[in-house]
Design an enzyme around this catalytic site. Structure first.
Site, PDB file in Angstrom:
ATOM      1  N   SER A  41       0.826  -1.199   0.000  1.00 56.34           N
ATOM      2  CA  SER A  41       0.000   0.000   0.000  1.00 56.34           C
ATOM      3  C   SER A  41       0.864   1.254   0.000  1.00 56.34           C
ATOM      4  O   SER A  41       1.899   1.314   0.665  1.00 56.34           O
ATOM      5  CB  SER A  41      -0.894   0.004   1.237  1.00 56.34           C
TER       6      SER A  41
ATOM      7  N   TYR B 101      -2.825   5.451  -5.002  1.00 57.79           N
ATOM      8  CA  TYR B 101      -3.920   6.368  -5.296  1.00 57.79           C
ATOM      9  C   TYR B 101      -3.272   7.623  -5.882  1.00 57.79           C
ATOM     10  O   TYR B 101      -2.223   8.055  -5.400  1.00 57.79           O
ATOM     11  CB  TYR B 101      -4.681   6.767  -4.036  1.00 57.79           C
TER      12      TYR B 101
ATOM     13  N   THR C 156      -5.234   2.087  -8.066  1.00 55.93           N
ATOM     14  CA  THR C 156      -6.569   1.839  -7.532  1.00 55.93           C
ATOM     15  C   THR C 156      -7.526   2.902  -8.060  1.00 55.93           C
ATOM     16  O   THR C 156      -7.298   4.099  -7.875  1.00 55.93           O
ATOM     17  CB  THR C 156      -6.555   1.854  -5.995  1.00 55.93           C
TER      18      THR C 156
ATOM     19  N   LYS D  19      -6.649  -1.624 -10.624  1.00 55.42           N
ATOM     20  CA  LYS D  19      -7.357  -2.349  -9.560  1.00 55.42           C
ATOM     21  C   LYS D  19      -8.668  -1.655  -9.215  1.00 55.42           C
ATOM     22  O   LYS D  19      -8.702  -0.442  -9.002  1.00 55.42           O
ATOM     23  CB  LYS D  19      -6.474  -2.422  -8.316  1.00 55.42           C
TER      24      LYS D  19
ATOM     25  N   HIS E  41     -12.892  -3.790  -3.569  1.00 55.51           N
ATOM     26  CA  HIS E  41     -12.202  -3.191  -2.419  1.00 55.51           C
ATOM     27  C   HIS E  41     -12.596  -3.889  -1.116  1.00 55.51           C
ATOM     28  O   HIS E  41     -12.692  -3.269  -0.050  1.00 55.51           O
ATOM     29  CB  HIS E  41     -12.525  -1.691  -2.328  1.00 55.51           C
TER      30      HIS E  41
END
Length: 350
Positions: free
Chosen positions: A108, A130, A156, A220, A244
């Protein structure tokens, strides 16, 4: 043997017992009423397998190719936040155990461990990102990931805003140490204008991300075949079917329900991965039987992380044992063979 066989299914309760209530709630909760989060788990058990017989399954091979790289197993670890709140070793424990298993770890962008230390473990890892409204603010974090050995970018796309949750008590962000996350961003990043999540993501962002990093881009958060096609047309090397974990749009479709349709739309143009509610090696096989190139586990590794590196290592071993047993019982020797279990003449019923 029975106790060992059920160890994976007991991980959630183990995590509930060991973690503080706010941290466990953060890991387990879905958006709003949690309908999608719950349905995502249940739907995998509805996938019916059509096993072959009279096949030589003496030697079973779990290795597969992802984005042109050979990996040891067809499952990996999905990106999750607050790993250091689950165990002090956090991402390092996750990385070491996943490297030992031969899987891919997706890290992440909110990680609480420097990318350089994760890279030093030798794990094959990709960065989940992100993009902010001002794309340039992401550059330092992206550059750190590339320098530390990330081999793909996972964009994402299902989080223009964070889905509403209904906490039962203290909100985790009010009680967790801020030092446990987002350590790979510049100091003061979150206070800068344009640091909020982008509301205007588009196909051009895939080009920008690929050109800046020089790495393949995985998209994603895709649940629709038409969106999957747009991603591939924009240059995505892989499409990741994900809701998610039910944490964004409640009542969104379960990934098991749409996976086959996305694969049919993409064809051979890109790989297709999936996450969402997978809790066992049987679930992994179910996803591969529907045609997924790889499966990513989110909550299961987090729950195992309550035992640190040994817990995650055991999780990988137990998943592997279940996958190998199921492959042998299905007459399959490789992950690619599993796709034959969902022949058009005998479709899986969901």
């Amino acid at each position: 043997m029975t106790e060992d066989a059920r160890w994976l299914s007991g991980l959630e309760e183990q995590a509930r017992a060991r973690l503080s209530a706010p941290v466990f709630e953060y890991l387990a909760q879905g958006a709003r009423e949690g309908r999608t989060a719950a349905r995502s788990v249940d739907t995998w058990s509805s996938v019916e397998l059509h096993p072959h017989v009279l096949r030589d399954v003496t030697d079973v091979e779990l290795g597969t190719d992802l984005l042109g790289t050979r990996v040891g197993v067809p499952w990996g670890v999905a990106p999750t936040t607050l790993q250091r709140a689950v165990h002090p070793d956090g991402e390092l424990a996750m990385a070491r155990a996943t490297a030992e298993a031969g899987g891919v770890m997706v890290v992440s962008s909110n990680a609480g461990t420097p990318f350089s230390l994760i890279g030093d473990t030798g794990v094959h890892w990709w960065l989940q990102a992100y993009l902010p409204a001002d794309r340039t603010l992401a550059v330092p974090m992206l550059d750190r990931a590339v320098a530390a050995g990330a081999s793909a970018m996972v964009l994402t796309v299902d989080t223009p805003v964070v889905g509403t949750k209904y906490p039962a008590g203290d909100v985790v962000w009010d009680v967790v140490d801020p030092a446990l996350l987002r350590v790979n961003f510049d100091v003061g990043h979150d206070g800068q204008p344009g640091s909020d999540k982008a509301l205007d993501l588009g196909p051009h962002d895939l080009d920008w991300l690929a050109e800046h990093t020089g790495l393949p881009v995985v998209v994603k958060g895709v649940l629709r075949p038409d969106d999957a096609v747009r991603c591939v047309q924009a240059g995505a090397r892989a499409v990741w079917v994900s809701n998610h974990g039910g944490r964004q749009l409640d009542r969104a479709v379960a990934t098991a329900t749409v996976l086959r349709h996305v694969i049919a739309a993409v064809g051979k143009q890109a790989q297709v991965y999936v996450d969402g509610g997978l809790r066992s090696g049987l679930d992994v096989v179910a996803a591969l039987s529907l045609g997924a190139d790889a499966v990513f586990l989110g909550r299961l590794p987090l729950y195992a992380l309550t035992d640190g590196e040994p817990g995650v290592a055991r999780m990988h071993r137990e998943v592997g044992l279940q996958v190998v047993e199921t492959m042998r019982l299905s007459g399959c020797r490789t992950p690619a063979d599993l796709a034959a279990l969902s022949a058009p003449s005998a479709p899986n019923r969901l």
